[in-house]
Design an enzyme around this catalytic site. Structure first.
Site, PDB file in Angstrom:
ATOM      1  N   LYS A   1       0.821  -1.214   0.000  1.00 24.15           N
ATOM      2  CA  LYS A   1       0.000   0.000   0.000  1.00 24.15           C
ATOM      3  C   LYS A   1       0.856   1.266   0.000  1.00 24.15           C
ATOM      4  O   LYS A   1       0.413   2.315  -0.452  1.00 24.15           O
ATOM      5  CB  LYS A   1      -0.985  -0.028   1.160  1.00 24.15           C
ATOM      6  CG  LYS A   1      -2.033  -1.112   0.923  1.00 24.15           C
ATOM      7  CD  LYS A   1      -3.211  -1.030   1.853  1.00 24.15           C
ATOM      8  CE  LYS A   1      -4.267  -2.059   1.465  1.00 24.15           C
ATOM      9  NZ  LYS A   1      -3.817  -3.463   1.668  1.00 24.15           N
TER      10      LYS A   1
HETATM   11  C1  LIG Z   1      -4.396  -4.549   1.075  1.00 27.15           C
HETATM   12  C2  LIG Z   1      -3.600  -5.807   0.951  1.00 27.15           C
HETATM   13  C3  LIG Z   1      -3.970  -6.834   0.053  1.00 27.15           C
HETATM   14  C4  LIG Z   1      -5.225  -6.760  -0.786  1.00 27.15           C
HETATM   15  O1  LIG Z   1      -5.138  -5.772  -1.805  1.00 27.15           O
HETATM   16  P1  LIG Z   1      -6.469  -5.236  -2.518  1.00 27.15           P
HETATM   17  O2  LIG Z   1      -6.014  -4.088  -3.318  1.00 27.15           O
HETATM   18  O3  LIG Z   1      -7.398  -4.845  -1.404  1.00 27.15           O
HETATM   19  O4  LIG Z   1      -7.017  -6.357  -3.326  1.00 27.15           O
HETATM   20  C5  LIG Z   1      -3.157  -7.953  -0.041  1.00 27.15           C
HETATM   21  N1  LIG Z   1      -2.059  -8.094   0.728  1.00 27.15           N
HETATM   22  C6  LIG Z   1      -1.672  -7.133   1.600  1.00 27.15           C
HETATM   23  C7  LIG Z   1      -0.468  -7.370   2.438  1.00 27.15           C
HETATM   24  C8  LIG Z   1      -2.422  -5.959   1.745  1.00 27.15           C
HETATM   25  O5  LIG Z   1      -2.044  -5.017   2.629  1.00 27.15           O
END
Ligand SMILES: *Cc1c(COP(=O)(O)O)cnc(C)c1O
Length: 472
Positions: free
Chosen positions: A110
């Site tokens: 993120k």
């Molecule tokens: C947010 C997240 C996901 C999922 O991603 P999306 O964009 O919500 O599909 C997968 N793995 C980790 C470690 C995350 O923080």
């Protein structure tokens, strides 16, 4: 480039306007009026660029209302704290390569989007002479990525609600160790959904929302989706560096994406729609597999919060997938009325049914899917470690588990590494029987004093707190 709502009820607006809004006024999500296209010649021109330079090029196709040199300055700043390559690739054998998206400050993917969003939000607010108070709820990764991206910025503050006693030690430390004046951690007596409901009630009160300049940076934010498109291009360029120049054009790779809210893989879907030669997008779900069910059957049936499991890949523990609406919009040929009908059916019946269209998911859009369980995660963490010496986190393990079912001869399979193993140390210990070591820097963060306001699940208390501490 302008943006419209998936539900048709929003006048076309430029990129910088969509950044400050959550949902469109009609309840839909912002999508580009037309997907920008990238041809083979442009891809070759991009080959020599650094990651921040490439990001400025790709984002420039979406943010046509921001001068290119300003974007370049922002992408430089966004990725300055990352290693030189920003997104390193490493092979783990069996035709699989990991795409390292977790080199940022919170050790999860993120950061890739949020660090850019922090830059561009400040820039847009400066230009408009406005302030913004971000109010959000988190069960872990989103909140810390937002706080680390926005800490110390002028014109923006963060109020992040988290469920008291329900985050890991690591996640708590990552958020609560920040002591910037514009970061407000609020631990609510309740579960994640209680936090989410409080946020919804505050931002649903339009008078309060406007008076307090409230905003959000959740996973439907178009700036995040656009910033995530970049690394799909980057990964393709790095893989094809090793391909003879005359065979590069149209050279196909597949991506496997550990998925929750459908944000990350949607960015891959955008990249493919822009002309990047992606063969398959492999959606990996954990036990909360509403999306796997949808891509296998065409029937989308979100779960209730009570039927959502708490798993060892917690950032994928979703009940519904906020960004799916943007895929449906493409599936129905941009027909806003079909999108509205689907969501009306969802409200009425608890599901919608595109089973007649299901064969197109793979044939036309390249999307396939699979589910991985706790036992799969442990086995995959173990086998990857034994075979390659690499440690992967439980979310990435979901990706590798499902990717292995779809590996094809001569098509590189790229698995997005969405977090570092240190973030989920207990599961790593369970898998390989060894305790992970923290770097001195991480240990300092874990030992640092914590800053958090504890609060009852009480809307009035939250309103008062926000009104007192918000920027005006
Ligand atoms: C947010 C997240 C996901 C999922 O991603 P999306 O964009 O919500 O599909 C997968 N793995 C980790 C470690 C995350 O923080």
């Amino acid at each position: 480039m302008r943006y419209v709502s998936t539900r048709g009820g929003m006048a076309p607006q430029p990129f910088s306007e969509t950044l400050l809004e959550g949902l469109a006024p009609d309840g839909g999500l912002a999508v580009p009026e037309e997907m920008p296209q990238v041809d083979a010649e442009t891809l070759e021109r991009w080959r020599a660029l650094t990651y921040p330079q490439l990001a400025a090029e790709v984002l420039g196709l979406f943010a046509t209302d921001i001068p290119r040199e300003d974007l370049a300055r922002m992408t430089d700043a966004a990725y300055a704290g990352f290693p030189d390559e920003v997104v390193p690739l490493r092979s783990i054998g069996g035709g699989i390569t990991l795409v390292g998206l977790s080199e940022g400050p919170t050790l999860a993917f993120k950061d890739m989007a949020m660090q850019f969003l922090g830059q561009v939000l400040s820039y847009v607010l400066e230009r408009k002479d406005q302030v913004l108070n971000i109010v959000g709820a988190t069960s872990g990764d989103t909140g810390s990525a937002a706080e680390h991206a926005l800490r110390g910025k002028d014109r923006v503050s963060v109020f992040m609600l988290s469920p008291q006693g329900r985050m890991s030690t690591f996640q708590r430390a990552q958020m609560y160790s920040l002591d910037d004046a514009n970061v407000h951690n609020i631990a609510v007596e309740g579960v994640f959904d209680d936090c989410q409901n409080l946020v919804k009630r505050l931002s649903g009160d339009l008078d309060f929302k406007h008076a307090q300049h409230l905003g959000a940076v959740n996973s439907i934010n178009l700036g995040r989706i656009a910033a995530q498109v970049v690394y799909y291009f980057w990964a393709w360029l790095r893989v094809t560096d090793a391909v003879e120049p005359e065979h590069r054009e149209g050279f196909e790779v597949s991506f496997a994406v550990p998925s929750g809210n459908f944000g990350n893989i949607l960015s891959g879907f955008f990249a493919r729609s822009m002309g990047l030669p992606i063969r398959r997008l492999v959606l990996a779900a954990n036990e909360n597999n509403v999306l796997d069910e949808f891509f296998r059957t065409g029937i989308y049936r979100p779960r209730s919060a009570a039927n959502t499991f708490a798993t060892s890949s917690p950032s994928m523990d979703i009940s519904k997938a906020s960004n799916l609406e943007r895929f449906i919009h493409a599936l129905v040929g941009h027909s806003a009325s079909d999108v509205v009908d689907a969501w009306a059916a969802l409200d009425r019946d608890g599901f919608f049914d595109f089973s007649a269209e299901q064969p197109r998911f793979e044939a036309e859009f390249g999307i396939v899917s699979g589910t991985s369980t706790h036992a799969d995660r442990l086995a995959t963490i173990r086998s990857v470690h034994e075979e390659s010496g690499e440690l992967i986190d439980p979310h990435t393990a979901d990706g590798v588990t499902v990717a292995r079912q779809y590996v094809e001869q001569d098509v590189p399979m790229l698995v997005l590494e969405t977090a570092k193993p240190q973030k989920f140390a207990e599961t790593i210990t369970e898998a390989i029987g060894v305790d992970l070591e923290y770097s001195p820097e991480l240990q300092r963060m874990l030992d640092a004093p914590q800053h958090v306001t504890e609060m009852a699940d009480d809307e009035q208390a939250l309103r008062a707190f926000v009104a007192e501490h918000a920027l005006h």
